[in-house]
Each structure stands twice: as structure tokens, then as C-alpha cells.
Design a protein around this motif. Sequence first.
Motif, short mmCIF file in Angstrom:
data_model
loop_
_atom_site.label_atom_id
_atom_site.label_comp_id
_atom_site.label_asym_id
_atom_site.label_seq_id
_atom_site.Cartn_x
_atom_site.Cartn_y
_atom_site.Cartn_z
N LEU A 49 1.03 -1.54 -0.05
CA LEU A 49 0.01 -0.20 -0.60
C LEU A 49 0.56 1.21 -0.13
CD1 LEU A 49 -2.67 -0.65 2.83
CD2 LEU A 49 -2.81 -1.43 0.12
N LEU A 50 1.91 1.60 0.91
CA LEU A 50 2.35 2.29 0.90
C LEU A 50 3.63 2.75 -0.64
CD1 LEU A 50 3.58 4.08 3.70
CD2 LEU A 50 5.58 2.09 4.06
N VAL A 51 4.26 1.26 -1.36
CA VAL A 51 4.62 1.54 -2.31
C VAL A 51 3.74 2.15 -3.40
CG1 VAL A 51 6.10 -0.27 -4.21
CG2 VAL A 51 5.93 -0.98 -1.82
N TYR A 52 2.49 1.87 -3.70
CA TYR A 52 1.79 2.12 -4.46
C TYR A 52 1.60 4.09 -4.14
CZ TYR A 52 -0.09 -1.98 -7.06
OH TYR A 52 0.65 -2.56 -7.89
N ASN A 191 -6.52 -7.99 9.37
CA ASN A 191 -5.63 -8.70 8.18
C ASN A 191 -4.07 -7.84 8.41
OD1 ASN A 191 -6.85 -10.86 9.11
ND2 ASN A 191 -8.39 -10.70 7.14
N LEU A 192 -4.59 -6.74 7.88
CA LEU A 192 -3.57 -5.84 7.37
C LEU A 192 -2.22 -5.37 8.06
CD1 LEU A 192 -5.41 -2.52 6.46
CD2 LEU A 192 -4.45 -4.63 4.65
N TRP A 193 -2.04 -6.24 9.40
CA TRP A 193 -1.19 -5.66 10.36
C TRP A 193 -0.80 -6.65 11.44
CZ3 TRP A 193 -4.93 -1.45 10.65
CH2 TRP A 193 -6.37 -2.21 11.76
N ASN A 194 -2.16 -8.20 11.47
CA ASN A 194 -2.33 -9.05 12.09
C ASN A 194 -0.57 -10.20 12.09
OD1 ASN A 194 -3.88 -8.28 14.73
ND2 ASN A 194 -4.79 -9.48 13.49
N ASP A 195 -0.62 -10.26 10.87
CA ASP A 195 0.55 -11.28 10.47
C ASP A 195 1.18 -10.77 10.08
OD1 ASP A 195 1.69 -13.62 9.65
OD2 ASP A 195 0.53 -13.46 8.17
N GLY A 196 2.79 -10.08 10.59
CA GLY A 196 3.61 -10.58 10.54
C GLY A 196 4.16 -8.51 10.45
N TYR A 252 -5.98 2.23 -6.47
CA TYR A 252 -4.87 0.88 -5.79
C TYR A 252 -4.92 0.82 -4.23
CZ TYR A 252 -2.61 1.29 -10.02
OH TYR A 252 -2.12 1.38 -11.49
N VAL A 253 -4.80 1.79 -3.36
CA VAL A 253 -3.91 1.54 -2.19
C VAL A 253 -6.00 1.23 -1.37
CG1 VAL A 253 -4.48 2.97 0.46
CG2 VAL A 253 -2.58 3.67 -2.01
N LEU A 254 -7.21 1.35 -2.09
CA LEU A 254 -8.41 0.96 -1.36
C LEU A 254 -8.04 -0.11 -1.96
CD1 LEU A 254 -11.23 4.00 -0.91
CD2 LEU A 254 -9.56 3.05 0.88
N ALA A 255 -8.46 -0.66 -3.04
CA ALA A 255 -8.77 -1.74 -3.75
C ALA A 255 -7.86 -3.02 -3.36
CB ALA A 255 -8.46 -1.60 -4.75
N LEU A 256 -6.27 -2.69 -2.83
CA LEU A 256 -5.68 -4.23 -2.22
C LEU A 256 -6.24 -3.92 -0.88
CD1 LEU A 256 -2.09 -3.19 -4.18
CD2 LEU A 256 -3.37 -4.44 -5.05
N ALA A 257 -6.45 -3.27 -0.05
CA ALA A 257 -6.19 -3.11 1.16
C ALA A 257 -8.06 -3.23 1.88
CB ALA A 257 -6.77 -1.78 1.57
N ALA A 258 -8.67 -3.60 0.57
CA ALA A 258 -10.07 -4.54 0.90
C ALA A 258 -10.18 -6.31 0.72
CB ALA A 258 -11.19 -3.38 -0.74
N THR A 263 -8.70 -11.42 2.76
CA THR A 263 -7.28 -12.22 2.46
C THR A 263 -6.65 -12.23 2.16
OG1 THR A 263 -9.33 -13.03 0.48
CG2 THR A 263 -7.04 -14.68 0.81
N PRO A 264 -6.70 -12.69 4.52
CA PRO A 264 -5.00 -12.49 4.69
C PRO A 264 -4.23 -12.62 3.89
CG PRO A 264 -6.31 -13.66 6.42
CD PRO A 264 -6.76 -14.01 5.14
N TRP A 265 -3.02 -11.88 3.38
CA TRP A 265 -2.05 -11.12 2.55
C TRP A 265 -1.13 -12.54 1.78
CZ3 TRP A 265 3.70 -11.86 3.16
CH2 TRP A 265 4.14 -12.47 4.39
#
Length: 464
Positions: A49-52, A191-196, A252-258, A263-265
Motif C-alpha cells: 500500500l505504501l509502495v503504490y 489482517n493488514l497488520w496482524n500477520d508480521g 490502488y490503495v483502497l482496492a489492495l487494502a480491501a 484474504t490475509p496477505w
Amino acid sequence: MSASTEQPEHLRRSLSNRHLQLIALGGAIGTGLFMGSGKTISLAGPSILLVYLIIGVMLFFVMRAMGELLLSNLQYKSFIDFSTDLLGPWAGFFCGWTYWFCWIVTAIAEVIAIAAYVQFWLPHLAPWIPALLCVLLLLSLNLATVKMFGELEFWFALIKIVAIVALVVVGFALVAWGFHSPAGNKATLANLWNDGGLFPHGLSGFFAGFQIAVFAFVGIELVGTTAAETADPRRNLPKAINSIPVRIIIFYVLALAAIMAVTPWRLVEADKSPFVELFVLAGVPAAASLINFVVLTSATSSANSGMFSTSRMLYGLADEDHAPKPFARLSKAAVPSLGLLFSCFCLLLGAALIYLVPNLLTAFTLVTTLSAVLFMFVWSLILCAYMAYRRKRPQQHADSTYKMPGGVFMCWVCLAFFAFVLVLLCLQADTRAALLASPVWFVLLGIGYALKSRRAGKPDQAGS
């Protein structure tokens, strides 16, 4: 403003604000977002998300620099003109031909992709048939009128936007309902910050994301090639450029965040489209067909943009004496038809080459990477032209109603960023090969420019 029956001398301003907004939008959403996002997520995790966001911010400044330059003199038809005027004839020559090559390569990639997507429905159809039909259809529509190109892009871009907005809405609706997947995973923003955490693969994973993500943005500068055919550019061009940050955040950001919230990354498969997977989870049985249709229109839109911009580049190059004069001739519909036919011929030649030599598909990855390297060269030239403009035309800058925020300082920041991306491209074997191949193109251009200058009898060329 009556259209004359004889051959027109200038491109017509036939593209309305509606067309321009969606051409700019379509340019910012590549097929890479639909198909390549699985790979970027598996490489970088949530930090993608940060990259985009970072790439989007940098390219916004490039677009603002381009906007100020185009509006500083409405005689500028595209970035070839201001590069020639501010940096010298060599810059216009290198910029125009490089941009032409970029889009030929991108259009070849998209035509090959179109053939692959059609095989989803018609697996027994020879792949060259849809590729050829697509090129002939786009050629005939582009030869008609400029407005036809704008209309096509408007509807193509609209399909992409509806698909992405639907994905964002469905994704966040599943989060709001606390949806559980068949595998037992709960849809939650955690899920965005829980896994690693945000950087699960550390800085190396974060940096690897840039290599692929930067390719998703090629075509964002397409607005700059429509400048000569835009109605009321002083009003419409800033509108199209200013909406870029909002588009990047939404698309980009909202679509990938959704996607990563549902689905956990770690469960996002690199070789599958996460868009399809999310709609399947939401219970849309026709998800694969639906996304295949969206991606098909997305690839067609990109090939369409390629045809439009390459013909306009050849027109601009011929106008500046950088290409054969016939390319500057316009048809009765005010379309540079010869440039269009030549670009289509090169496109078909490239596509045929891919089909004739199947193992060229590995070289194909190399060529698309090369295209992205060359796009960065064009973006850098826009920034260099802006710095020259600030130095040579301080009064024009002072009078500008659409000044680039950050000015020269931000130009240096963006150039440093592009240099950083080039260093990152050295890290992967396939992208390194493309990077090492890029000087070949510039050597060829240098030889071409030297021959052209010698023919013109320029005094700065060493005579024999």
C-alpha cells in the motif's frame, strides 16, 4: 471553427473534459492492477500500500511539472515540443522516439494479453486471430475521428472503474459483516497488520514491491499527448492532473487494502488474480468470467492508448523534423493516419514475432521491463525540461496560474527516486537483464540523431 473539407493543417481540439478525465484515469489503471497485484502482495505484504502511495505521489509531481509546461505555451502539442524548445533538438528526438517505442512495446504486450484472455472463453481459437482482429478494429476506429478515440477510452475506463469500485465496496462490506471464509479466515482490517506487521518481509520485500508496482503506472502521462486535441486545455488539463492523487488512493490503495482485509496477505496467490478470488468469496459465481471481461477491456484500452499516442508522437516528431515528413500529414478527419498505420504495422510485426518464436515469451518479460525503464527516462526528461524552463523563463513561471508545487526541489526529489528504482532493478536477474539492454536503445537513437544531423548539415557535427 468549421471543419474544412481539405486536409487540415492542425490537430483538432475534439476531446472534451469527460474524455480527458477518463483517459487520465484509464492511463493510471493498468492491467497490472487486476492481474499483477497478487504477485506484488505476496512479495511485499501490506507494505505494498505504501509502495503504490509513494510511486503515485512522485508521479503526481511529474504530471504537475508537465501540466505547467504545457499550459505555459499552448503551441506545445506534447512533451516532444517543450523538450525540444527547452533542452534542445536532441531532447525532443530522444523523448519522442523513446516514448513511441515504449508504447509500441506496451501495445504488443497488451495484444498478446488480449489473445490469452479470449482463450478463456474460446480455448481452441488460434491466438493470432483475436490479436489481429483487435488491432484491425482499433485501427479502423482510430482512423475515423479523434472523438472516436476519446469515446472508446471513456467506456473502457468506465468498465475498469466500476469493477474496482465494486471490489472496494464488496471487500469493505465483507469486513463490516465480519465475514468468515470457507477456510475459517475472518474478514477484518486487522489482517493488514496482524500477520508480521506492515513489513512482514522486511525492507527487502518492501523494495521488491517497487520493481513491479512502477510498471503499473506506465501511461499516467498519456494526458500530455492529448494536449493538442483537448478542448479548453487551461481548464480541463489541470482538472485531469489534479484528480490523480484521489484516483491512486481509491483505485490502488483502497482496492489492495480491501483484498488483504478479506484474504490475509499470506493466502493471496501470486499467480492468481486476487480480484477474481474476492468476488468468488462474495458468492459471485461468474467472477472469473466477469474479471476476465474487465481485464480484456483493460488490455484493449491500453492497446488503444498505445495506438493513439504513438501516432501523435510520430506527428510531433515529423513536425519537429525528427521523423519523415509524411508522418506530419493529417487525414480529412484531422488524424495522423500514416503514423497510425506505421505504428500498427510495427505492433503486428512485434506480435507476430512473439508467436513465431514461442520462447520469446521470456524475452517478452525483458521487453516490458525495458519499456518501464524507458518510461522513467521520459518522466525524467519532463522534469529536466521543467528545470530548464524555470531557469530560462522566470517570467512565464511567475505568470503561470498552474504552478508545480515544490518546484525545482521536487524535481530533484523525483529524479533521485527514479535513480533509486533503477538501483532496485539491478537486484533481480530478469529486471537486471532489461536494465542492461536499455543502453542499446539509446546507442541506436544516438546513431539515428547523428545521421539526421549530418544530413541536415548541422555545423555542430564533425564533418568528414
